[in-house]
Every structure is written in C-alpha cells, then in structure tokens.
Design a protein around this motif. Structure first.
Motif, PDB file in Angstrom:
ATOM      1  N   LYS A  10       0.821  -1.212   0.000  1.00 27.98           N
ATOM      2  CA  LYS A  10       0.000   0.000   0.000  1.00 27.98           C
ATOM      3  C   LYS A  10       0.856   1.263   0.000  1.00 27.98           C
ATOM      4  O   LYS A  10       0.546   2.223  -0.697  1.00 27.98           O
ATOM      5  CB  LYS A  10      -0.943   0.015   1.202  1.00 27.98           C
ATOM      6  N   TRP A  11       1.930   1.266   0.812  1.00 28.69           N
ATOM      7  CA  TRP A  11       2.789   2.445   0.937  1.00 28.69           C
ATOM      8  C   TRP A  11       4.254   2.056   0.755  1.00 28.69           C
ATOM      9  O   TRP A  11       5.013   1.953   1.712  1.00 28.69           O
ATOM     10  CB  TRP A  11       2.601   3.111   2.308  1.00 28.69           C
ATOM     11  N   PRO A  12       4.684   1.864  -0.485  1.00 28.12           N
ATOM     12  CA  PRO A  12       6.068   1.435  -0.726  1.00 28.12           C
ATOM     13  C   PRO A  12       7.113   2.532  -0.496  1.00 28.12           C
ATOM     14  O   PRO A  12       8.303   2.245  -0.442  1.00 28.12           O
ATOM     15  CB  PRO A  12       6.054   0.984  -2.183  1.00 28.12           C
ATOM     16  N   THR A  13       6.665   3.778  -0.341  1.00 26.87           N
ATOM     17  CA  THR A  13       7.602   4.876  -0.089  1.00 26.87           C
ATOM     18  C   THR A  13       7.152   5.662   1.126  1.00 26.87           C
ATOM     19  O   THR A  13       5.962   5.676   1.489  1.00 26.87           O
ATOM     20  CB  THR A  13       7.697   5.843  -1.284  1.00 26.87           C
ATOM     21  N   VAL A  14       8.098   6.347   1.735  1.00 23.72           N
ATOM     22  CA  VAL A  14       7.785   7.168   2.903  1.00 23.72           C
ATOM     23  C   VAL A  14       6.850   8.315   2.504  1.00 23.72           C
ATOM     24  O   VAL A  14       5.993   8.727   3.286  1.00 23.72           O
ATOM     25  CB  VAL A  14       9.079   7.663   3.599  1.00 23.72           C
ATOM     26  N   GLU A  15       6.993   8.802   1.283  1.00 21.71           N
ATOM     27  CA  GLU A  15       6.130   9.891   0.821  1.00 21.71           C
ATOM     28  C   GLU A  15       4.671   9.448   0.761  1.00 21.71           C
ATOM     29  O   GLU A  15       3.768  10.204   1.144  1.00 21.71           O
ATOM     30  CB  GLU A  15       6.587  10.395  -0.560  1.00 21.71           C
TER      31      GLU A  15
ATOM     32  N   GLY B 297      12.348  13.227   2.472  1.00 20.00           N
ATOM     33  CA  GLY B 297      12.058  11.814   2.252  1.00 20.00           C
ATOM     34  C   GLY B 297      13.234  10.880   2.474  1.00 20.00           C
ATOM     35  O   GLY B 297      13.109   9.679   2.257  1.00 20.00           O
ATOM     36  N   LEU B 298      14.373  11.403   2.916  1.00 19.97           N
ATOM     37  CA  LEU B 298      15.554  10.580   3.164  1.00 19.97           C
ATOM     38  C   LEU B 298      15.762  10.425   4.668  1.00 19.97           C
ATOM     39  O   LEU B 298      15.860  11.417   5.392  1.00 19.97           O
ATOM     40  CB  LEU B 298      16.804  11.201   2.532  1.00 19.97           C
ATOM     41  N   LEU B 299      15.845   9.211   5.120  1.00 19.52           N
ATOM     42  CA  LEU B 299      16.038   8.931   6.532  1.00 19.52           C
ATOM     43  C   LEU B 299      17.429   9.401   6.957  1.00 19.52           C
ATOM     44  O   LEU B 299      18.415   9.060   6.309  1.00 19.52           O
ATOM     45  CB  LEU B 299      15.886   7.425   6.783  1.00 19.52           C
ATOM     46  N   PRO B 300      17.520  10.182   8.032  1.00 14.53           N
ATOM     47  CA  PRO B 300      18.847  10.602   8.508  1.00 14.53           C
ATOM     48  C   PRO B 300      19.681   9.382   8.895  1.00 14.53           C
ATOM     49  O   PRO B 300      19.151   8.359   9.312  1.00 14.53           O
ATOM     50  CB  PRO B 300      18.542  11.448   9.746  1.00 14.53           C
ATOM     51  N   ASP B 301      21.005   9.526   8.792  1.00 15.75           N
ATOM     52  CA  ASP B 301      21.879   8.396   9.121  1.00 15.75           C
ATOM     53  C   ASP B 301      22.713   8.647  10.373  1.00 15.75           C
ATOM     54  O   ASP B 301      23.742   8.023  10.573  1.00 15.75           O
ATOM     55  CB  ASP B 301      22.775   8.038   7.932  1.00 15.75           C
ATOM     56  N   THR B 302      22.240   9.563  11.204  1.00 15.22           N
ATOM     57  CA  THR B 302      22.907   9.817  12.483  1.00 15.22           C
ATOM     58  C   THR B 302      21.916   9.622  13.623  1.00 15.22           C
ATOM     59  O   THR B 302      20.698   9.796  13.430  1.00 15.22           O
ATOM     60  CB  THR B 302      23.463  11.250  12.570  1.00 15.22           C
ATOM     61  N   VAL B 303      22.434   9.299  14.794  1.00  9.81           N
ATOM     62  CA  VAL B 303      21.566   9.153  15.968  1.00  9.81           C
ATOM     63  C   VAL B 303      20.836  10.458  16.241  1.00  9.81           C
ATOM     64  O   VAL B 303      19.625  10.467  16.487  1.00  9.81           O
ATOM     65  CB  VAL B 303      22.394   8.695  17.198  1.00  9.81           C
ATOM     66  N   GLU B 304      21.544  11.565  16.176  1.00 16.67           N
ATOM     67  CA  GLU B 304      20.924  12.869  16.457  1.00 16.67           C
ATOM     68  C   GLU B 304      19.809  13.175  15.463  1.00 16.67           C
ATOM     69  O   GLU B 304      18.735  13.623  15.847  1.00 16.67           O
ATOM     70  CB  GLU B 304      21.982  13.981  16.420  1.00 16.67           C
ATOM     71  N   GLY B 305      20.080  12.943  14.184  1.00 18.05           N
ATOM     72  CA  GLY B 305      19.056  13.190  13.170  1.00 18.05           C
ATOM     73  C   GLY B 305      17.849  12.297  13.350  1.00 18.05           C
ATOM     74  O   GLY B 305      16.703  12.746  13.270  1.00 18.05           O
ATOM     75  N   LEU B 306      18.086  11.030  13.612  1.00 21.54           N
ATOM     76  CA  LEU B 306      16.981  10.094  13.809  1.00 21.54           C
ATOM     77  C   LEU B 306      16.151  10.450  15.031  1.00 21.54           C
ATOM     78  O   LEU B 306      14.923  10.370  15.007  1.00 21.54           O
ATOM     79  CB  LEU B 306      17.511   8.668  13.914  1.00 21.54           C
TER      80      LEU B 306
END
Length: 136
Positions: free
Chosen positions: A5-10, A49-58
């Motif tokens: 149903k939702w293959p993308t985060v968008e 739409g891009l997941l952060p790759d740092t602990v702080e960003g997440l």
C-alpha cells in the motif's frame, strides 16, 4: 500488505490517519501506527524523504529514541552505534555479573556504556547488535 500500500515514505506520509489505522488493524498498540505515520511525515517534511543516518538526526523524528536510533544507524547504515533493550541488558548483566536493578538509572547508563564500548571495537555493528538482541 503495508509495503504494498505504501512502498515509499512519501506515500505513507500522505495517507490519512484513518487509512493507517485501518491497515494496522489487528496488530494492536495503535500508538505505534500513529508514531510511524507522524515519523513518515517528519522525514518527508524535514529530510526530503531521506532517513537521517545519524543518531541525532533520527532522534529528531517523533517516536524515535535512543534504542531505535542506534538500531537504525547500526543495521541500516553500518555505523558503530550501540542499542540497549531488555535483551541487551540481560546479556551484559550475565557477562559482567551485574546484579543491580536493570531499570535503575545508574544501571541503564552502565549498560549503554558497555554497549558503546563493545560496538566501537567490532567490525560489523549490525551483526553484533542483532546478535545481542537475539541472544538476550
């Protein structure tokens, strides 16, 4: 079903709360569905739409705390970040003969320090963290 149903985060971010709850039906704990939906909106709005790759960003994403940020960083991005849950606490408590209350703040801090030390020394943080979770 969910990914179909939702293959993308968008697409997930654009869904209504009712649609998300309907797809979550039968899984229980609907707060997780709401947090996932809010998180998807945040990723789209704040990070294009891009997941952060740092602990702080997440951790800036609603619903993501220390454990989830560490898990994502180590498993999805291969970063040497620790994670601590009940399973990891059990493993380190047994290895180090720690008998302190695992929920006490000092004990939690100790387990995070142990996890951080071990993950910094390994070559595959994803495999290490997954093994610690499974072993516990």
């Amino acid at each position: 079903r969910w990914m179909a149903k939702w293959p993308t985060v968008e697409l997930l971010a654009a869904a209504s709360e009712e649609e998300v709850n309907e797809m979550w039906s039968g899984l229980g704990y609907y707060r997780r569905a709401r947090m996932l939906h809010q998180g998807a909106k945040s990723v789209v709005d704040k990070y294009n739409g891009l997941l952060p790759d740092t602990v702080e960003g997440l951790k800036s994403i609603s619903g993501i705390g220390d454990y989830t940020a560490g898990a994502i960083c180590s498993i999805a991005f291969g970063k040497k970040e620790p994670l601590v849950d009940g399973n990891v606490i059990r493993v380190f408590s047994r290895l180090r003969a720690i008998s302190a209350d695992p929920k006490a703040q000092a004990s939690v801090k100790l387990h995070w320090a142990l996890a951080r030390s071990v993950v910094q020394q390994c070559s595959d943080p994803a495999a290490l963290n997954q093994a610690l979770m499974e072993l516990g």
